[in-house]
Motif scaffolding. Sequence first.
Motif, short mmCIF file in Angstrom:
data_model
loop_
_atom_site.label_atom_id
_atom_site.label_comp_id
_atom_site.label_asym_id
_atom_site.label_seq_id
_atom_site.Cartn_x
_atom_site.Cartn_y
_atom_site.Cartn_z
N ASP A 79 -20.53 163.89 85.96
CA ASP A 79 -19.70 163.55 86.36
C ASP A 79 -19.29 163.24 85.13
O ASP A 79 -17.52 163.21 85.22
CB ASP A 79 -20.30 162.42 87.70
CG ASP A 79 -18.67 161.71 87.76
OD1 ASP A 79 -17.70 162.88 88.12
OD2 ASP A 79 -19.16 160.59 88.22
N VAL A 80 -19.49 161.96 84.84
CA VAL A 80 -18.91 161.19 83.23
C VAL A 80 -18.23 161.46 82.17
O VAL A 80 -17.49 161.74 81.36
CB VAL A 80 -19.30 159.88 83.36
CG1 VAL A 80 -18.50 158.89 82.57
CG2 VAL A 80 -19.41 158.74 84.67
N ALA B 163 -23.65 157.67 91.12
CA ALA B 163 -24.30 158.70 90.78
C ALA B 163 -26.01 158.68 91.89
O ALA B 163 -26.92 158.93 92.04
CB ALA B 163 -25.15 158.45 89.24
N TYR C 179 -24.55 162.30 86.37
CA TYR C 179 -24.25 160.87 85.08
C TYR C 179 -23.49 161.42 84.35
O TYR C 179 -22.04 161.55 84.45
CB TYR C 179 -24.89 159.21 85.16
CG TYR C 179 -23.54 158.29 84.44
CD1 TYR C 179 -22.75 157.36 85.07
CD2 TYR C 179 -23.99 159.17 83.12
CE1 TYR C 179 -21.80 157.16 84.60
CE2 TYR C 179 -22.66 157.48 82.48
CZ TYR C 179 -22.27 156.90 83.24
OH TYR C 179 -21.22 155.92 82.37
N SER C 180 -24.07 162.12 83.78
CA SER C 180 -23.99 162.41 82.64
C SER C 180 -23.16 164.04 83.31
O SER C 180 -21.79 164.17 82.26
CB SER C 180 -25.31 163.66 81.50
OG SER C 180 -25.47 162.21 81.16
N ASN D 164 -18.60 152.48 90.93
CA ASN D 164 -19.07 152.12 89.23
C ASN D 164 -19.63 153.27 89.07
O ASN D 164 -19.94 154.32 90.22
CB ASN D 164 -19.76 151.16 88.40
CG ASN D 164 -20.69 151.42 88.02
OD1 ASN D 164 -21.55 151.99 88.19
ND2 ASN D 164 -20.03 150.30 86.84
N LYS D 165 -19.19 154.36 88.39
CA LYS D 165 -19.73 155.49 88.15
C LYS D 165 -21.49 155.76 88.09
O LYS D 165 -22.49 156.28 88.46
CB LYS D 165 -19.36 156.38 86.96
CG LYS D 165 -17.56 156.39 87.29
CD LYS D 165 -17.71 157.43 87.92
CE LYS D 165 -16.34 157.70 88.29
NZ LYS D 165 -15.98 158.49 89.20
N VAL D 166 -22.07 154.79 88.01
CA VAL D 166 -23.82 154.25 87.51
C VAL D 166 -23.93 154.91 89.11
O VAL D 166 -25.20 154.96 90.00
CB VAL D 166 -24.16 153.57 86.94
CG1 VAL D 166 -25.68 153.18 86.76
CG2 VAL D 166 -24.00 154.11 85.04
N PHE E 232 -30.60 160.67 88.73
CA PHE E 232 -29.72 160.28 88.58
C PHE E 232 -28.40 160.49 86.76
O PHE E 232 -27.51 160.64 87.26
CB PHE E 232 -29.75 158.99 89.19
CG PHE E 232 -29.40 157.28 87.79
CD1 PHE E 232 -28.02 157.40 87.95
CD2 PHE E 232 -30.34 157.06 87.27
CE1 PHE E 232 -27.41 155.87 86.56
CE2 PHE E 232 -30.02 156.11 86.36
CZ PHE E 232 -29.49 155.74 86.73
N GLN E 233 -29.85 160.49 86.15
CA GLN E 233 -28.91 160.43 84.21
C GLN E 233 -28.35 162.00 84.25
O GLN E 233 -27.23 161.64 84.29
CB GLN E 233 -29.96 160.14 83.76
CG GLN E 233 -30.41 158.32 83.80
CD GLN E 233 -31.83 158.66 82.63
OE1 GLN E 233 -32.57 159.38 82.12
NE2 GLN E 233 -32.12 157.27 82.37
#
Length: 148
Positions: free
Chosen positions: A18-19, A96, A15-16, A91-93, A11-12
């Motif tokens: 995507d964001v 993800a 997120y990295s 929310n982006k988190v 997931f991290q």
Amino acid sequence: MSRRKSRIIAFQGLYSWDVGGMDEKDVLELSWINQNPAEKEDDEVSEKSLKLDEEGAAFSRMLIAGTIENIEKIDEKIKSHLTNWDFERVNKVTVAILRMSVYSLMFTKDIEPSIVIDEAIDIAKNYGPDDSYKFVNAILDNIKKDMN
């Protein structure tokens, strides 16, 4: 290494990607792990415990690569289950976590859907905004029901 830790890494990484605009190849190398951990102070997973063994790294890479490879189908599945929500405003988190979990529900038939959903809820409780776990639970549960 537990699959929970592998899911947290995945997931991290998503997120990295995507964001943060991290390149897929760089995300999959996993060399970024523990460089800038996103854990909350009260999180049960410490920085040191996020080190990966080969099995854990392979599972994280599978989740990341599979999610990115199928991102359009996954996002469409999520969007089709959003009621009164604009996907771009989620929310982006949370996005993800949802993406990784929807990938598992759609494409990894060897993992029980209830496990995927429970893990996503726990990750959302630790990393997502307040009450995002309720949103994650509702979306994933509806997707699971829709797929049966």
